[in-house]
Write an enzyme that holds these catalytic residues in place. Structure first.
Site, PDB file in Angstrom:
ATOM      1  N   ASP A   1     -71.850  28.180  47.765  1.00  0.00           N
ATOM      2  CA  ASP A   1     -70.633  28.707  47.172  1.00  0.00           C
ATOM      3  C   ASP A   1     -70.879  28.769  45.660  1.00  0.00           C
ATOM      4  O   ASP A   1     -71.870  28.209  45.165  1.00  0.00           O
ATOM      5  CB  ASP A   1     -69.461  27.776  47.501  1.00  0.00           C
ATOM      6  CG  ASP A   1     -68.182  28.184  46.808  1.00  0.00           C
ATOM      7  OD1 ASP A   1     -67.812  29.368  46.886  1.00  0.00           O
ATOM      8  OD2 ASP A   1     -67.560  27.314  46.166  1.00  0.00           O
TER       9      ASP A   1
ATOM     10  N   ASP B   1     -67.917  29.102  42.690  1.00  0.00           N
ATOM     11  CA  ASP B   1     -66.886  28.347  41.961  1.00  0.00           C
ATOM     12  C   ASP B   1     -66.790  26.919  42.467  1.00  0.00           C
ATOM     13  O   ASP B   1     -66.606  26.684  43.666  1.00  0.00           O
ATOM     14  CB  ASP B   1     -65.522  29.021  42.140  1.00  0.00           C
ATOM     15  CG  ASP B   1     -65.248  30.078  41.088  1.00  0.00           C
ATOM     16  OD1 ASP B   1     -65.306  29.752  39.900  1.00  0.00           O
ATOM     17  OD2 ASP B   1     -64.981  31.237  41.475  1.00  0.00           O
TER      18      ASP B   1
ATOM     19  N   ASP C   1     -67.219  23.324  48.046  1.00  0.00           N
ATOM     20  CA  ASP C   1     -66.352  22.367  47.351  1.00  0.00           C
ATOM     21  C   ASP C   1     -64.899  22.455  47.779  1.00  0.00           C
ATOM     22  O   ASP C   1     -64.084  21.634  47.352  1.00  0.00           O
ATOM     23  CB  ASP C   1     -66.427  22.607  45.836  1.00  0.00           C
ATOM     24  CG  ASP C   1     -65.662  23.851  45.428  1.00  0.00           C
ATOM     25  OD1 ASP C   1     -64.698  23.737  44.647  1.00  0.00           O
ATOM     26  OD2 ASP C   1     -66.010  24.947  45.904  1.00  0.00           O
TER      27      ASP C   1
END
Length: 327
Positions: A96, A98, A258
């Site tokens: 991922d 961000d 996250d």
């Protein structure tokens, strides 16, 4: 610091390859409100943790991450758990962007807080971080806007999130820093010749800006965008497409995420997911299906170095010069 030119060349997902087998719409919550005590927006499609065991990339059982009671839980206790991913046998790593490569959630939170207050969401009262984590972080912009403003038409929602992303890019222009240990981990990935892709729900302009700002855009063979797939995260489509582009199976891959929606997407794609605690309670990430929870990539590198040292010790113990099977 610029990434090594040997990392490879970043390639976007061609338009004709933006496809998936299923096209069911994402559910919407028409009664979203900052005071909502619980959310159904982040339901995991499955879990790697079953009966106290987590499935490793090699298909073997390993001890599961211990349950956590909340943010007060010591992260050292979490990262001390046995690592359920065999880093020495994987063939590809999917990231991922961000909150995973860069700790950008504080900037997204600030941008959303400002614009939501300006448009009068919840009477103009600023949202708090708990609301941001529960209803916004890691999700796809059209779905966020539809849940926040079910009464708005599509054009107004689109204008809203495009404005929000412009605000985010202005804030990010001041400078972004990679997550701790990221450069070292990317170098380890490069040295082992592992396949790589960045997989994100962020708009293209944001994703390309962040990778370029960090100087790591050449370290990813593909950039897969949720907005260019049939369905974005939390559905598995972006990760399944990334694996297809890289010629990987879920068992040969590991995903770094996250957010609950990102973890759910990786789990639904069948890959082990390692979650970073840059913006979420570890217990929420575990509930979404993460098989291991870490603070940053330094924790990951420590686990890799321990595994490599054990493999070297095993090889030396044989005394015949053969290469360890884990290699």
């Amino acid at each position: 610091m610029q990434a090594s030119s040997t990392c490879g060349r970043l390639r976007s997902l061609p338009t004709l390859q933006r496809r998936m087998l299923m096209a069911a719409p994402v559910g919407r919550n028409s009664s979203l409100h900052p005071s909502t005590s619980s959310s159904t927006l982040f339901s995991s499609a499955g879990s790697l943790v079953a009966n106290g065991a987590a499935v490793s990339s090699g298909g073997t059982a390993a001890a599961a991450v211990p349950a956590t009671a909340g943010p007060a839980t010591a992260l050292a206790d979490i990262t001390a758990a046995p690592v359920p991913v065999d880093f020495l046998s994987i063939r590809g790593v999917l990231f991922d962007v961000d909150g995973t490569l860069v700790e950008s959630d504080p900037l997204h939170f600030r941008a959303f807080q400002e614009i939501l207050a300006e448009v009068g969401f919840d009477g103009g009262r600023p949202i708090d971080e708990a609301f941001f984590r529960r209803h916004i972080s890691g999700r796809h912009n059209p779905e966020i806007a539809a849940d926040l403003f079910p009464e708005w038409d599509e054009d107004r929602r689109t204008a809203f999130y495009l404005d929000k992303e412009e605000r985010y890019r202005r804030l990010a222009a001041a400078g972004l820093e990679p997550l701790e240990g990221l450069r070292e981990f990317l170098e380890w990935v490069r040295q082992r010749g592992l396949r790589t892709a960045a997989v994100t729900n962020a708009p293209r302009a944001n994703a390309e800006m962040m990778l370029a700002a960090l100087g790591i855009e050449s370290c990813f063979e593909h950039l897969v965008l949720g907005e260019e797939c049939t369905r974005a995260k939390p559905h598995p489509d972006p990760y399944l497409i990334a694996m297809e582009l890289l010629g990987l199976t879920p068992g040969e891959s590991v995903v770094f995420e996250d957010s609950p929606s990102g973890v759910a997407a990786g789990v639904a794609a069948g890959a082990p997911v390692i979650a970073l605690t840059t913006g979420q309670d570890p217990a929420i990430l575990q509930q979404a299906g993460a098989c291991w929870i870490v603070r940053n990539f330094r924790d990951v590198m420590a686990a890799i170095q321990a595994a490599e040292a054990e493999a070297d010790s095993t090889t030396r113990g044989r005394g015949d010069g053969s290469v360890s099977e884990s290699r």
